[in-house]
Scaffold this active site. Structure first.
Site, PDB file in Angstrom:
ATOM      1  CB  CYS A 144      -0.906  -0.008   1.228  1.00  0.00           C
ATOM      2  SG  CYS A 144      -1.919   1.474   1.347  1.00  0.00           S
ATOM      3  CB  CYS A 147      -0.658   2.470   3.967  1.00  0.00           C
ATOM      4  SG  CYS A 147      -2.189   1.918   3.263  1.00  0.00           S
ATOM      5  CG  ASP A 148       3.118   0.988   4.359  1.00  0.00           C
ATOM      6  OD1 ASP A 148       2.559   1.393   5.395  1.00  0.00           O
ATOM      7  OD2 ASP A 148       2.990  -0.164   3.908  1.00  0.00           O
TER       8      ASP A 148
END
Ligand code: NAP
Length: 353
Positions: A144, A147-148
């Protein structure tokens, strides 16, 4: 996006419609079902929004000429569903019994019953399947980018894949990382044309064509340090020094919990008709979890609306039957009794005269 509850209803509680999954398909199904007067609950094991909530920018959802953030759109969908009284059960559905009447959903909190079910559990990222992948997940390997990605600000990373997810991830990461390798096993992207030129214009994106990742290596801290790629045409190997590897090689359907309760295709996606009806009566499937040509937010919300409409329609005859059995029959019986009493009294009166 909280407002969720864990609920173990009484044994007699029967929902009109249970929706499994609170992504765009599930939230829209909930919205349409609630607006059709149904008692509807959406079950979600993690946070509402599904894959949409992890999407950075969405440029192809109608109504947003400048694009919109995935999380913001997911949050709005959740609020809209809440406004019309959709119940939220923060529970992981682990088993189903679609042959029972009403249907039974099992969660760690107990059993729930519903007259109709809409499965909208979506899909999850597919893994590369190379030996070091699992050990380095969360230590450089990610599924992701939004997300990261921030953990790799200013660093060199790689994205694997050639679809829309890989292209969008590479664009996003190019904004915050020093350099992005886009590793694809073909010599051209599968992604929508609009992405191609945008990526080609970026000075810090390098395409690594016809290549697959064969191994990963870690530094002394146990974090990802390099990815080895092999050119499928020349057979040459190349070591890319990257601290982040974003895997975007497609998705797998979240259908394991069904344990054979519905017909699925060879990849596990649920088979439906054009209205989302599955192989089980009273069960529909919406969004990425079903076999379909185009998996997008716009098709997921469309699926959710159609399924909810179908499920609500199915309930109407049952309601009428219920009314006929209970209230209407009682009222009819009362009327007939009064009529007989009236006629009998008249008859007696006639006889006396
Ligand atoms: P996808 O379209 O299935 O693309 C997966 C890519 O990964 C393909 O290029 C595939 O290569 C490659 N691949 C598959 N297995 C691989 C492996 N083991 N090793 C290396 N490469 C591998 O998946 P997606 O990009 O996640 O998209 C999923 C759906 O969401 C699509 O319908 C997509 O359109 C949609 N989506 C839309 C947007 C948007 O419109 N903004 C954004 C994201 C996703 P091949 O090309 O050789 O098959």
């Amino acid at each position: 996006m909280s407002d969720t509850v864990n609920a173990t209803p009484g044994a007699d509680a029967v929902l009109d419609i249970a929706v499994i999954g609170a992504g765009p398909a599930g939230l829209t199904a909930g919205l349409y079902a609630a607006r059709a007067g149904m008692d509807v609950a959406v079950f979600e094991r993690t946070a509402p929004g599904g894959q949409l909530a992890q999407t950075d920018q969405l440029e192809n959802y109608p109504g947003f000429p400048e694009g919109t953030e995935g999380f913001a759109l997911a949050y709005s969908m959740k609020q809209q569903a809440d406004r019309f009284g959709v119940k939220n059960f923060s529970e992981d559905v682990t088993a189903v019994d679609f042959a029972a009447d009403p249907k039974i959903l099992t969660t760690p909190f107990g059993e729930h019953r519903a007259r109709a079910v809409i499965v909208a559990t979506g899909a999850r990222p597919r893994k590369l399947g190379i030996p070091e992948e699992e050990a380095l997940a969360g230590r450089g390997v990610s599924y992701c980018a939004t997300c990261d990605g921030n953990f790799f600000r200013g660093k060199t990373v790689a994205v694997v894949g050639g679809g829309n997810t890989a292209a969008a991830d590479a664009l996003y990461l190019a904004r915050i990382c020093e350099k992005v390798y886009l590793i694809h096993r073909r010599d051209q992207l599968r992604a929508t044309a609009v992405y191609h030129q945008r990526l080609a214009d970026l000075h810090n994106v390098e395409f690594v064509w016809n290549s697959t990742v064969t191994s990963l290596s870690a530094n002394e801290m146990g974090a990802l340090a390099a990815a080895t790629v092999r050119d499928k045409v020349t057979g040459e190997e190349r070591v890319l020094e990257v601290s982040g590897l974003f895997v975007a090689v497609g998705t797998l359907p979240n259908t394991e919990f069904l344990q054979g309760a519905l017909d699925v295709d060879e990849a596990g996606y649920i088979l439906t008709d054009e209205n989302g009806a599955t192989s089980a009566a009273g069960v529909w499937a919406a969004g990425d979890v079903r076999r379909k040509a185009l998996r997008q937010v716009v098709t997921a919300v469309s699926d959710g609306a159609v399924c909810a409409e179908q499920a609500a329609e199915q309930k109407m005859p049952a309601d009428l039957f219920f009314l006929l059995n209970e209230e209407t029959l009682r009222a009819v019986a009362q009327c007939l009794t009064e009529l007989f009493v009236f006629l009998f009294q008249d008859h007696e009166a006639v006889k006396v005269q």
